[in-house]
Scaffold this motif. Structure first.
Motif, PDB file in Angstrom:
ATOM      1  N   HIS A   1      -2.022 -18.081  -9.833  1.00 48.68           N
ATOM      2  CA  HIS A   1      -2.889 -19.093  -9.239  1.00 48.68           C
ATOM      3  C   HIS A   1      -3.313 -20.144 -10.248  1.00 48.68           C
ATOM      4  O   HIS A   1      -3.396 -21.332  -9.922  1.00 48.68           O
TER       5      HIS A   1
ATOM      6  N   LEU B   1      -5.528 -18.079  -0.936  1.00 46.03           N
ATOM      7  CA  LEU B   1      -5.768 -19.159  -1.893  1.00 46.03           C
ATOM      8  C   LEU B   1      -4.428 -19.801  -2.236  1.00 46.03           C
ATOM      9  O   LEU B   1      -3.465 -19.089  -2.562  1.00 46.03           O
TER      10      LEU B   1
ATOM     11  N   HIS C   1      -2.479   2.297  -2.239  1.00 48.02           N
ATOM     12  CA  HIS C   1      -1.440   3.263  -2.636  1.00 48.02           C
ATOM     13  C   HIS C   1      -1.653   3.794  -4.057  1.00 48.02           C
ATOM     14  O   HIS C   1      -0.749   4.391  -4.631  1.00 48.02           O
TER      15      HIS C   1
ATOM     16  N   SER D   1      -2.982   6.330  -7.057  1.00 51.07           N
ATOM     17  CA  SER D   1      -2.995   7.801  -7.072  1.00 51.07           C
ATOM     18  C   SER D   1      -4.347   8.377  -7.461  1.00 51.07           C
ATOM     19  O   SER D   1      -4.527   9.592  -7.414  1.00 51.07           O
ATOM     20  N   GLY D   2      -5.264   7.535  -7.911  1.00 49.72           N
ATOM     21  CA  GLY D   2      -6.626   8.010  -8.173  1.00 49.72           C
ATOM     22  C   GLY D   2      -6.855   8.634  -9.548  1.00 49.72           C
ATOM     23  O   GLY D   2      -7.913   9.210  -9.795  1.00 49.72           O
ATOM     24  N   ASN D   3      -5.883   8.519 -10.464  1.00 45.93           N
ATOM     25  CA  ASN D   3      -6.078   9.070 -11.818  1.00 45.93           C
ATOM     26  C   ASN D   3      -7.000   8.154 -12.611  1.00 45.93           C
ATOM     27  O   ASN D   3      -6.738   6.949 -12.701  1.00 45.93           O
TER      28      ASN D   3
ATOM     29  N   ASN E   1      -4.953   5.040 -17.294  1.00 45.06           N
ATOM     30  CA  ASN E   1      -4.850   4.275 -16.049  1.00 45.06           C
ATOM     31  C   ASN E   1      -5.974   3.237 -16.003  1.00 45.06           C
ATOM     32  O   ASN E   1      -7.090   3.510 -16.430  1.00 45.06           O
TER      33      ASN E   1
ATOM     34  N   GLY F   1      -6.254  -3.943  -1.251  1.00 42.86           N
ATOM     35  CA  GLY F   1      -5.275  -4.219  -2.307  1.00 42.86           C
ATOM     36  C   GLY F   1      -4.453  -2.994  -2.671  1.00 42.86           C
ATOM     37  O   GLY F   1      -4.122  -2.151  -1.815  1.00 42.86           O
ATOM     38  N   SER F   2      -4.152  -2.869  -3.941  1.00 46.54           N
ATOM     39  CA  SER F   2      -3.256  -1.785  -4.387  1.00 46.54           C
ATOM     40  C   SER F   2      -3.955  -0.431  -4.390  1.00 46.54           C
ATOM     41  O   SER F   2      -3.296   0.593  -4.602  1.00 46.54           O
TER      42      SER F   2
ATOM     43  N   THR G   1      -7.731   1.446 -13.542  1.00 44.28           N
ATOM     44  CA  THR G   1      -8.639   1.017 -12.475  1.00 44.28           C
ATOM     45  C   THR G   1     -10.107   1.307 -12.786  1.00 44.28           C
ATOM     46  O   THR G   1     -10.989   0.522 -12.431  1.00 44.28           O
TER      47      THR G   1
ATOM     48  N   MET H   1       5.203  -2.965  -6.045  1.00 46.93           N
ATOM     49  CA  MET H   1       4.300  -2.343  -7.006  1.00 46.93           C
ATOM     50  C   MET H   1       2.848  -2.750  -6.782  1.00 46.93           C
ATOM     51  O   MET H   1       1.998  -2.552  -7.646  1.00 46.93           O
TER      52      MET H   1
ATOM     53  N   TYR I   1      -3.077  -6.458   1.117  1.00 53.12           N
ATOM     54  CA  TYR I   1      -3.979  -6.447   2.277  1.00 53.12           C
ATOM     55  C   TYR I   1      -5.314  -5.861   1.855  1.00 53.12           C
ATOM     56  O   TYR I   1      -5.458  -5.404   0.703  1.00 53.12           O
TER      57      TYR I   1
ATOM     58  N   ALA J   1      -9.542  -3.468  -5.720  1.00 55.47           N
ATOM     59  CA  ALA J   1     -10.551  -2.701  -6.464  1.00 55.47           C
ATOM     60  C   ALA J   1     -11.602  -3.626  -7.088  1.00 55.47           C
ATOM     61  O   ALA J   1     -12.813  -3.376  -6.983  1.00 55.47           O
ATOM     62  N   ALA J   2     -11.132  -4.697  -7.700  1.00 53.35           N
ATOM     63  CA  ALA J   2     -12.065  -5.588  -8.402  1.00 53.35           C
ATOM     64  C   ALA J   2     -12.907  -6.391  -7.416  1.00 53.35           C
ATOM     65  O   ALA J   2     -14.145  -6.444  -7.526  1.00 53.35           O
TER      66      ALA J   2
ATOM     67  N   GLU K   1      -9.495 -12.992   1.491  1.00 49.13           N
ATOM     68  CA  GLU K   1      -8.469 -11.962   1.280  1.00 49.13           C
ATOM     69  C   GLU K   1      -7.193 -12.356   2.026  1.00 49.13           C
ATOM     70  O   GLU K   1      -7.236 -12.701   3.206  1.00 49.13           O
ATOM     71  N   SER K   2      -6.076 -12.223   1.341  1.00 48.08           N
ATOM     72  CA  SER K   2      -4.792 -12.647   1.901  1.00 48.08           C
ATOM     73  C   SER K   2      -4.381 -11.840   3.135  1.00 48.08           C
ATOM     74  O   SER K   2      -3.871 -12.384   4.116  1.00 48.08           O
TER      75      SER K   2
HETATM   76  C1  LIG Z   1       1.967   3.150  -7.064  1.00 47.83           C
HETATM   77  C2  LIG Z   1       0.707   2.846  -7.840  1.00 47.83           C
HETATM   78  C3  LIG Z   1      -0.123   3.897  -8.220  1.00 47.83           C
HETATM   79  C4  LIG Z   1      -1.288   3.618  -8.962  1.00 47.83           C
HETATM   80  N1  LIG Z   1      -2.078   4.666  -9.356  1.00 47.83           N
HETATM   81  C5  LIG Z   1      -3.140   4.415 -10.148  1.00 47.83           C
HETATM   82  C6  LIG Z   1      -3.926   5.481 -10.654  1.00 47.83           C
HETATM   83  O1  LIG Z   1      -3.649   6.657 -10.406  1.00 47.83           O
HETATM   84  N2  LIG Z   1      -4.994   5.175 -11.436  1.00 47.83           N
HETATM   85  C7  LIG Z   1      -5.321   3.898 -11.755  1.00 47.83           C
HETATM   86  O2  LIG Z   1      -6.275   3.693 -12.492  1.00 47.83           O
HETATM   87  N3  LIG Z   1      -4.595   2.864 -11.269  1.00 47.83           N
HETATM   88  C8  LIG Z   1      -3.521   3.085 -10.486  1.00 47.83           C
HETATM   89  N4  LIG Z   1      -2.784   2.045 -10.006  1.00 47.83           N
HETATM   90  C9  LIG Z   1      -3.222   0.668 -10.314  1.00 47.83           C
HETATM   91  C10 LIG Z   1      -4.278   0.201  -9.317  1.00 47.83           C
HETATM   92  O3  LIG Z   1      -3.735   0.150  -8.039  1.00 47.83           O
HETATM   93  C11 LIG Z   1      -4.766  -1.187  -9.764  1.00 47.83           C
HETATM   94  O4  LIG Z   1      -5.274  -1.076 -11.090  1.00 47.83           O
HETATM   95  C12 LIG Z   1      -5.880  -1.753  -8.918  1.00 47.83           C
HETATM   96  O5  LIG Z   1      -5.561  -1.740  -7.571  1.00 47.83           O
HETATM   97  C13 LIG Z   1      -6.132  -3.203  -9.377  1.00 47.83           C
HETATM   98  O6  LIG Z   1      -7.171  -3.759  -8.643  1.00 47.83           O
HETATM   99  P1  LIG Z   1      -7.256  -5.333  -8.414  1.00 47.83           P
HETATM  100  O7  LIG Z   1      -8.405  -5.561  -7.520  1.00 47.83           O
HETATM  101  O8  LIG Z   1      -7.223  -6.028  -9.703  1.00 47.83           O
HETATM  102  O9  LIG Z   1      -5.888  -5.734  -7.674  1.00 47.83           O
HETATM  103  P2  LIG Z   1      -5.389  -5.296  -6.238  1.00 47.83           P
HETATM  104  O10 LIG Z   1      -5.905  -3.965  -5.890  1.00 47.83           O
HETATM  105  O11 LIG Z   1      -3.917  -5.466  -6.243  1.00 47.83           O
HETATM  106  O12 LIG Z   1      -6.065  -6.344  -5.246  1.00 47.83           O
HETATM  107  C14 LIG Z   1      -5.728  -7.694  -5.225  1.00 47.83           C
HETATM  108  C15 LIG Z   1      -6.105  -8.250  -3.860  1.00 47.83           C
HETATM  109  O13 LIG Z   1      -5.923  -9.661  -3.887  1.00 47.83           O
HETATM  110  C16 LIG Z   1      -5.358 -10.063  -2.672  1.00 47.83           C
HETATM  111  N5  LIG Z   1      -4.662 -11.357  -2.901  1.00 47.83           N
HETATM  112  C17 LIG Z   1      -3.559 -11.580  -3.630  1.00 47.83           C
HETATM  113  N6  LIG Z   1      -3.234 -12.868  -3.608  1.00 47.83           N
HETATM  114  C18 LIG Z   1      -4.164 -13.496  -2.856  1.00 47.83           C
HETATM  115  C19 LIG Z   1      -4.373 -14.836  -2.460  1.00 47.83           C
HETATM  116  N7  LIG Z   1      -3.547 -15.821  -2.819  1.00 47.83           N
HETATM  117  N8  LIG Z   1      -5.448 -15.125  -1.680  1.00 47.83           N
HETATM  118  C20 LIG Z   1      -6.287 -14.143  -1.294  1.00 47.83           C
HETATM  119  N9  LIG Z   1      -6.130 -12.859  -1.636  1.00 47.83           N
HETATM  120  C21 LIG Z   1      -5.081 -12.538  -2.411  1.00 47.83           C
HETATM  121  C22 LIG Z   1      -4.425  -8.931  -2.293  1.00 47.83           C
HETATM  122  O14 LIG Z   1      -4.130  -8.920  -0.929  1.00 47.83           O
HETATM  123  C23 LIG Z   1      -5.241  -7.727  -2.731  1.00 47.83           C
HETATM  124  O15 LIG Z   1      -6.044  -7.236  -1.694  1.00 47.83           O
HETATM  125  C24 LIG Z   1      -1.619   2.274  -9.282  1.00 47.83           C
HETATM  126  C25 LIG Z   1      -0.778   1.237  -8.881  1.00 47.83           C
HETATM  127  C26 LIG Z   1       0.395   1.509  -8.185  1.00 47.83           C
HETATM  128  C27 LIG Z   1       1.291   0.372  -7.810  1.00 47.83           C
END
Ligand SMILES: Cc1cc2nc3c(=O)[nH]c(=O)nc-3n(C[C@H](O)[C@H](O)[C@H](O)COP(=O)(O)OP(=O)(O)OC[C@H]3O[C@@H](n4cnc5c(N)ncnc54)[C@H](O)[C@@H]3O)c2cc1C
Lengths: 117, 507
Positions: free
Chosen positions: B222, B178, B73, B75-77, B487, B69-70, B489, B62, B66, B13-14, B33-34
């Motif tokens: 990291h 990384l 999966h 839920s979009g709340n 939540n 990222g998360s 995100t 959890m 890929y 997401a970020a 991206e990993s």
């Molecule tokens: C089951 C579940 C349900 C959820 N439902 C909600 C919801 O309803 N509402 C909500 O607000 N939030 C929800 N979330 C949380 C939401 O998924 C996260 O807040 C959001 O995905 C975080 O974004 P991010 O980019 O920080 O991390 P991520 O989405 O986890 O992305 C991190 C990325 O970094 C990559 N990465 C990791 N390590 C490395 C490396 N060494 N080198 C290169 N790339 C790397 C990963 O592959 C991944 O693509 C839920 C989480 C789970 C587990």
């Protein structure tokens, strides 16, 4: 029928001791479903420990002391108000997870003690 | 060697939000991206680690490693953090963001569309006007009704992949991990990134600015793992990296049984209104949070039935709801309301009451703000993953204040349900831990690179730059100093948009 309970000393005494018929009538009038009220009452007694009916009456009398009422409708309204106040002032009892007002729990106990027998 | 102006590590997401902000901009961007475009076991297992403390589902499951990222999966709340979440609250240790909620509002507004939502409108009044809905008549000094928006949910990888592929100035390097952040001798400037593929291929990335966006656990991992210059880990001069890990404990707090069959549920059901998929939630008032020194909580009410059944019933119920009056025959209903003391199970309830209308009963789901605690933390073990990186140990306790707040919050809800004559609430019994059994974390990984203006109290500053390192930034919920109860995100995305603006202005 029910301008009774604790407002008039003579009736009050009768309710607490001998005149279970009057009390039963009052409770039947109050609860549309006495079976479930008894069920709730038994659960409350299990939580609080068994107490003679007179104590429940005394508690209800203390609860209603000073209230002016003329008929069963008024009494029900007063009790309903007391229940709300119980929730406002956190006078509650937790019975099998249910959060109940002390007044309603007391009435259910009364029903369990009186209507069961 | 990969060279560009800006490197973003992680495409969740970020990372994807950040990269999109630079599409068509003069800055050249490398996204490392990993994972690939699908889940692959070998890549996912790079997330494996140890856990202790509050029962935590394995960190491997959890989060997803890929492209996207998360969000693959989630839920979009969505709900922005509340105003109180940004404040210093004397009763909540380590609380206080370096800025208030207003700072984020313009970014929240932009974040809505990124998350696949309609316009930023979380004011309950505007939704009630629109649909002529009513909310529960709770005492507003205690409980409020808020709104949450629900995304389709947008899978960031699928939704934004082509936009990034088509951008001339953005290159995504999938299957690149990384493994080490390189820095100058003084550890004040990042000089490059060492990356590896699971095939054994290695490459280096050299840019002017680096952003870690690898999720709330890996961001800390990291920094801790990059110990060539600073033995305690990069940016960890004050021993803050990895500490203050938080997640939201959540679960079923109980059930509300309504004394009338056709009460008020429409506003609290997820429905499409003004093209937005929204739902009412019950929140604690700021007065009660400060008056009783509680951490933040919200209650999500759900009828135990499928949406299609609900849609049908709701329209029939709506009329009686709009004409809401507190009925005057509580006592006669009391027995029915609390008749089923033996079993709160749905079937038993319907058998008892001979009532097939599921709106008589709502499940109360609760999410609680955890307590920031330096001892809840991510550390590195001596075990190594397939790339030779040390695996994590995750130790987390939600905190006594969170438990106290949960218990009191549920009690206040039960009292208000009774006081207003809506019905009665049955609360979940506490398990051995003090929490009801089956309460669990949400998969929201927060706090391990917390934001604070002072370097000794936080890892990043108010601009999400690692203190004392002039070109290393962090994106994601790891920068939240406190977690609120909503939540994360939408806030992750809002902060990423703000960071993109900051970097554009910087250059
Ligand atoms: C089951 C579940 C349900 C959820 N439902 C909600 C919801 O309803 N509402 C909500 O607000 N939030 C929800 N979330 C949380 C939401 O998924 C996260 O807040 C959001 O995905 C975080 O974004 P991010 O980019 O920080 O991390 P991520 O989405 O986890 O992305 C991190 C990325 O970094 C990559 N990465 C990791 N390590 C490395 C490396 N060494 N080198 C290169 N790339 C790397 C990963 O592959 C991944 O693509 C839920 C989480 C789970 C587990």
């Amino acid at each position: 029928m029910l301008p009774v309970l604790c407002r008039y000393e003579s009736r009050h005494t009768a309710l607490g001791t001998d005149d279970t018929n009057v009390l039963a009538e009052f409770l039947r009038d109050l609860f549309s479903n006495t079976t479930s009220a008894i069920k709730v009452g038994n659960a409350c007694i299990a939580e609080w420990g068994s107490v003679p009916a007179s104590e429940w009456v005394a508690e209800m009398c203390a609860t209603l002391d000073g209230e002016e009422f003329v008929d069963s409708k008024d009494l029900a309204a007063i009790i309903e108000n007391r229940i709300r106040e119980d929730f406002t002032h956190e006078r509650t009892i937790e019975v099998q997870g249910w959060i109940l007002s002390r007044t309603e729990a007391t009435l259910c106990c009364l029903a369990a003690n009186t209507l069961h027998s | 060697m990969v060279e560009a102006d800006l490197c973003i590590v992680g495409a969740g997401a970020a990372g994807i939000t950040l990269a999109r902000e630079f599409v068509g901009h003069s800055t050249t961007v490398a996204v490392v991206e990993s994972g690939g475009l699908e889940l692959e076991d070998k890549t996912q297992s790079l997330y494996e680690g140890r856990v202790s403390g509050f029962p935590y589902r394995y960190p491997n499951t959890m989060r997803l490693r890929y492209f996207g990222g998360s969000t693959n999966h989630w839920s979009g709340n969505c709900r922005p953090l509340d105003e109180v979440d940004f404040l210093h609250r004397p009763w909540l240790p380590y609380s206080g963001w370096p800025f208030g909620r207003n700072e984020l509002i313009p970014y929240y507004q932009r974040a809505q569309a990124v998350c696949g939502l309609q316009a930023f409108d979380y004011a309950i009044e505007s939704w009630m006007d629109e649909a002529r809905l009513r909310n529960f008549p709770f005492d507003p000094k205690k409980l409020l009704t808020g709104i949450k928006h629900i995304s389709a949910p947008v899978r960031f990888g699928t939704a934004y992949r082509h936009e990034l592929e088509d951008a001339a100035n953005v290159t995504v390097y999938n299957h690149g991990n990384l493994t080490e952040i390189e820095a100058t001798e003084t550890a004040k400037h990042v000089t490059g990134l060492q990356c590896q593929c699971l095939t054994g291929k290695r490459f280096r990335v050299r840019t002017s600015i680096y952003i870690l966006a690898t999720g709330g656990i890996e961001n800390a991992r990291h920094l801790l793992a990059s110990d060539a210059i600073q033995s305690e880990g990069l940016g960890n001069g004050h021993d803050r990296v990895g500490r203050f890990f938080m997640d939201h404990p959540h679960g079923i707090a109980g059930w509300i049984v309504f004394r009338n069959r056709f009460n008020i549920v429409d506003l609290y059901q997820a429905k499409t209104r003004r093209n937005a998929f929204v739902k009412g939630v019950v929140t604690m008032s700021p007065q009660i949070l400060s008056g009783e020194a509680l951490s933040n909580i919200y209650f999500n009410l759900a009828a135990s039935m499928s949406r299609s059944e609900g849609e049908k019933s709701v329209s029939a119920l709506l009329q009686s709801f709009r004409e809401w009056e507190v009925p005057d025959d509580l006592l006669s209903h009391l027995g029915n309301i609390i008749a089923d003391l033996d079993d709160v199970g749905e079937a038993a309830y319907h058998r008892m009451t001979d009532n097939a209308d599921p709106f008589n009963k709502l499940r109360v789901h609760c999410r609680i703000e955890p307590t920031p605690d330096p001892d809840s933390r991510v550390t590195l073990t001596s075990d190594r993953d397939a790339l030779g990186m040390r695996r994590i140990d995750l130790h987390w306790k939600p905190g006594d204040l969170a438990l106290k707040s949960y218990n009191r919050g549920v009690e206040i809800l039960a009292l208000e349900v009774g006081r207003t004559g809506l019905g009665r609430m049955q609360v979940q019994p506490a398990g051995d831990s003090g929490w009801p059994d089956r309460f669990e974390p949400s998969g929201h990984h927060i706090g391990t690179t917390r934001m604070h203006a002072a370097p000794e109290k936080g890892v990043v500053d108010a601009n999400c730059r690692v203190h004392d390192i002039d070109n290393l930034y962090i994106a994601g919920s790891s920068v939240f100093p406190t977690a609120g109860c909503n939540n994360p995100t939408l806030t992750v995305v809002a902060l990423a948009l703000r960071l993109a603006d900051h970097i554009k202005n910087r250059s």
